[in-house]
Design a protein around this motif. Structure first.
Motif, PDB file in Angstrom:
ATOM      1  N   THR A  76       0.817  -1.227   0.000  1.00 56.89           N
ATOM      2  CA  THR A  76       0.000   0.000   0.000  1.00 56.89           C
ATOM      3  C   THR A  76       0.846   1.269   0.000  1.00 56.89           C
ATOM      4  O   THR A  76       0.593   2.203  -0.764  1.00 56.89           O
ATOM      5  CB  THR A  76      -0.909   0.017   1.240  1.00 56.89           C
ATOM      6  OG1 THR A  76      -1.609  -1.214   1.291  1.00 56.89           O
ATOM      7  CG2 THR A  76      -1.885   1.169   1.180  1.00 56.89           C
ATOM      8  N   THR A  89      -6.095   1.391   4.124  1.00 57.22           N
ATOM      9  CA  THR A  89      -5.435   0.909   5.332  1.00 57.22           C
ATOM     10  C   THR A  89      -4.483  -0.206   4.952  1.00 57.22           C
ATOM     11  O   THR A  89      -4.903  -1.175   4.325  1.00 57.22           O
ATOM     12  CB  THR A  89      -6.476   0.378   6.321  1.00 57.22           C
ATOM     13  OG1 THR A  89      -7.478   1.368   6.488  1.00 57.22           O
ATOM     14  CG2 THR A  89      -5.850   0.082   7.661  1.00 57.22           C
ATOM     15  N   PRO A  90      -3.209  -0.085   5.320  1.00 54.50           N
ATOM     16  CA  PRO A  90      -2.272  -1.148   4.953  1.00 54.50           C
ATOM     17  C   PRO A  90      -2.616  -2.463   5.647  1.00 54.50           C
ATOM     18  O   PRO A  90      -3.152  -2.468   6.746  1.00 54.50           O
ATOM     19  CB  PRO A  90      -0.921  -0.627   5.433  1.00 54.50           C
ATOM     20  CG  PRO A  90      -1.122   0.776   5.833  1.00 54.50           C
ATOM     21  CD  PRO A  90      -2.570   1.003   6.046  1.00 54.50           C
TER      22      PRO A  90
ATOM     23  N   THR B  21      -3.878   1.437  10.528  1.00 52.69           N
ATOM     24  CA  THR B  21      -2.731   1.873   9.728  1.00 52.69           C
ATOM     25  C   THR B  21      -1.512   2.035  10.629  1.00 52.69           C
ATOM     26  O   THR B  21      -0.409   1.583  10.289  1.00 52.69           O
ATOM     27  CB  THR B  21      -3.050   3.202   9.016  1.00 52.69           C
ATOM     28  OG1 THR B  21      -4.228   3.031   8.234  1.00 52.69           O
ATOM     29  CG2 THR B  21      -1.910   3.633   8.106  1.00 52.69           C
ATOM     30  N   GLU B  24       0.418  -1.082  11.428  1.00 55.48           N
ATOM     31  CA  GLU B  24       1.408  -1.518  10.428  1.00 55.48           C
ATOM     32  C   GLU B  24       2.630  -0.597  10.432  1.00 55.48           C
ATOM     33  O   GLU B  24       3.739  -1.036  10.133  1.00 55.48           O
ATOM     34  CB  GLU B  24       0.785  -1.568   9.032  1.00 55.48           C
ATOM     35  CG  GLU B  24      -0.460  -2.462   8.926  1.00 55.48           C
ATOM     36  CD  GLU B  24      -0.266  -3.832   9.533  1.00 55.48           C
ATOM     37  OE1 GLU B  24       0.841  -4.387   9.441  1.00 55.48           O
ATOM     38  OE2 GLU B  24      -1.237  -4.349  10.141  1.00 55.48           O
ATOM     39  N   ALA B 314       0.382   7.452  10.350  1.00 57.81           N
ATOM     40  CA  ALA B 314      -0.922   7.012   9.849  1.00 57.81           C
ATOM     41  C   ALA B 314      -1.797   8.217   9.499  1.00 57.81           C
ATOM     42  O   ALA B 314      -2.442   8.242   8.445  1.00 57.81           O
ATOM     43  CB  ALA B 314      -1.617   6.137  10.895  1.00 57.81           C
ATOM     44  N   HIS B 317      -0.457   9.977   6.383  1.00 54.40           N
ATOM     45  CA  HIS B 317      -0.744   9.137   5.213  1.00 54.40           C
ATOM     46  C   HIS B 317      -2.210   9.239   4.807  1.00 54.40           C
ATOM     47  O   HIS B 317      -2.527   9.463   3.635  1.00 54.40           O
ATOM     48  CB  HIS B 317      -0.379   7.694   5.515  1.00 54.40           C
ATOM     49  CG  HIS B 317      -0.976   6.695   4.568  1.00 54.40           C
ATOM     50  ND1 HIS B 317      -0.702   6.689   3.225  1.00 54.40           N
ATOM     51  CD2 HIS B 317      -1.856   5.686   4.763  1.00 54.40           C
ATOM     52  CE1 HIS B 317      -1.377   5.717   2.638  1.00 54.40           C
ATOM     53  NE2 HIS B 317      -2.097   5.098   3.545  1.00 54.40           N
ATOM     54  N   LEU B 318      -3.095   9.091   5.789  1.00 52.83           N
ATOM     55  CA  LEU B 318      -4.526   9.072   5.451  1.00 52.83           C
ATOM     56  C   LEU B 318      -5.005  10.441   4.972  1.00 52.83           C
ATOM     57  O   LEU B 318      -5.846  10.521   4.071  1.00 52.83           O
ATOM     58  CB  LEU B 318      -5.346   8.598   6.651  1.00 52.83           C
ATOM     59  CG  LEU B 318      -5.114   7.119   7.027  1.00 52.83           C
ATOM     60  CD1 LEU B 318      -5.745   6.776   8.359  1.00 52.83           C
ATOM     61  CD2 LEU B 318      -5.647   6.191   5.936  1.00 52.83           C
TER      62      LEU B 318
END
Lengths: 187, 331
Positions: A76, A89-90, B21, B24, B314, B317-318
């Motif tokens: 992603t 979402t990864p 997210t 990860e 996260a 990124h989002l």
């Protein structure tokens, strides 16, 4: 589109299983065994396919240990279409703790289309180490490559038009019975 | 989600997307290459009107791990000290091509005003505004709580929330944006929030908050919380009108060695795992938390710092990978 989409089944559950069995044998033949092999699924549908390939490889060759040779690689954060297709979402990335340096990594995905996912996967992989070689196994190759990428092992070549979509329905992801799995073309 | 301004308005599925997210992203710092190419060519500006080393460094680390370019703007020693307004500063940054503005300001609502204005097209992230909210701190606390809760229950954290968890927040609630953000977010995620503070440090209208208020820390601990979050006592408020002396605060509201023995007996739900101790930092050892409590294996304070970078990655990124136009995307 206003009319309801028309779907045609191009692979049944048995076809999928036979294709994976053949690919497993092809991998063993190409590698002359399973030494230093890592089978790495690309989420989401590449992951269960990689697990099935791992189980088949263990059947073929006793020395293949799925515990230490299976992985998943999320791409992603490496995609080139984040700005146009929105944030996703990864999914988890899990590689063998022994690392990928010097191993042969077989990437596994469900559908090979533009090749951009695989481009992202190659970039991601290089951030985790330096494999001796990277191979690609896909269940379906539908053509329309946008990058110079090809698969080493293909379950089935399915010629499509760009307006069609290919749907791979797997038990683990789509909550189906095992014998209801299929690959469909949606027009 | 175009901006992250508060947790009160943060939808459940957006909060889970950020946490999943971030989950990860925590793995990135243990990799060979601690960097992702995701935000290559994008610019993140840290616009800090209040001193904050920890939050600024955390945002900077997050942006850099995603390959974004980072510009740091602190009001001290800048054009702001010459009287430049927020509007002019933001328009200047916009002209330099900022894609995201991380703002900390002493005025409650500064981030919301910036987001509502047409001064800039950039995504706005609230890094603390007055006594209003500090959403990324609450998100990193939630990530820490969720990890502890799910590992105690032997399931993966992904996709889960905090249903069934009892979280106690102790200390200066009235001045704390961290407490406010946590109350709203933890509630959204299904946790039961308890507050313990002297009456002078509880805000007006706290009875309307979705939280259970205790006027004694010992009584609050006897309600068996799964996690205890100690807030920092700000030095400038010590010995003022809020409580008589620091020693009295410690005796009544501090996580002392005696109370640590109580907390050591607490468990996460009906599991055998010990309850968690959190602190947003920087700690005043010996005031709101004893050294033994801060260094106890139950304390997740350093995990919180690590999770801060992951949560901010996260969020950036989002926000910055938002769909800019509708693309018909396959596979």
């Amino acid at each position: 589109m206003t009319h309801s989409p028309e779907t045609a089944t191009v692979m049944t559950a048995a076809d999928i299983d036979r294709a994976l069995t053949r690919i497993a044998h092809e991998i063993v033949e190409a590698q002359r065994g399973t030494d230093e092999l890592i089978i790495c699924g690309i989420p989401r549908r590449g992951v269960p396919l990689a697990q099935r390939l791992g189980a088949k490889l263990a059947d073929i060759d006793d020395s293949f240990n799925p515990e230490t040779s299976l992985g998943s690689l999320d791409v992603t954060m490496y995609r080139d279409d984040l700005r146009t297709s929105g944030a996703r979402t990864p999914e988890p990335t899990q590689l063998p703790t022994t690392g990928i340096d010097g191993r042969t990594v077989v990437l596994v995905d469900d559908v090979l289309y533009s090749g951009r996912t695989i481009r992202a996967a190659l970039d991601a992989l290089s951030d985790y180490g330096r494999p001796q070689a990277v191979r690609l196994a896909v269940l379906v190759d539908r053509g329309h490559r946008e990058l110079p990428i090809r698969a080493d092992h293909v379950g089935k070549n399915i010629p499509t038009s760009r307006t069609e979509r290919v749907g791979v329905r797997l038990a683990e992801i789509d909550g189906l019975a095992a014998d209801a799995e299929q690959v469909v073309i949606i027009r | 989600m175009k901006h992250l301004l508060d947790t009160q308005g943060l939808a459940y599925h957006d909060a889970l997307a950020i946490l999943d997210t971030a989950e990860e992203m925590t793995a990135v710092s243990s990799r060979q290459v601690k960097k992702l190419p995701t935000l290559r060519g994008r610019t993140v500006v840290n616009l800090f009107y209040e001193d904050s080393t920890r939050t600024r460094i955390s945002f900077e680390a997050a942006a850099k791990r995603l390959s974004a370019d980072v510009m740091n703007f602190s009001a001290k020693g800048s054009s702001v000290s010459k009287g430049e307004s927020l509007k002019d500063t933001v328009q200047t940054l916009d002209a330099m091509g900022a894609d995201a503005i991380v703002i900390r300001h002493s005025a409650s609502g500064a981030a919301a005003q910036l987001a509502a204005s047409d001064w800039s097209e950039a995504a706005v992230v609230n890094a603390g505004d007055g006594t209003h909210e500090h959403p990324t701190q609450a998100l990193l606390d939630a990530l820490t709580l969720r990890r502890g809760w799910s590992s105690a229950h032997l399931n993966g954290p992904r996709g889960t929330d905090l249903t069934g968890m009892k979280v106690l927040i102790v200390g200066d609630i009235v001045h704390s944006r961290v407490a406010r953000s946590n109350v709203w977010l933890l509630r959204t995620l299904g946790a039961e929030v308890h507050l313990a503070a002297p009456a002078t440090l509880l805000p007006y209208g706290v009875e309307s908050w979705p939280a259970i208020v205790h006027y004694s820390l010992d009584e609050a601990l006897s309600a068996a919380p799964d996690a205890v979050m100690m807030l920092r006592v700000q030095a400038e408020r010590m010995g003022g009108v809020f409580f008589p002396t620091a020693a009295e605060y410690t005796r009544r509201w501090g996580l002392t060695d005696e109370r640590l023995r109580v907390v050591e007996q607490l468990r996460l739900g009906d599991t055998d795992s010990p309850a968690l101790i959190l602190h947003p930092g920087p700690m005043n050892r010996g005031v709101e938390i004893s050294s033994a409590a801060a260094d106890s294996p139950q304390a997740k304070i350093l995990d919180q710092v690590a999770h801060g970078v992951a949560v901010r990655m996260a969020v950036l990124h989002l926000l910055l990978s938002q769909r800019q136009h509708d693309g018909n995307h396959d596979e």
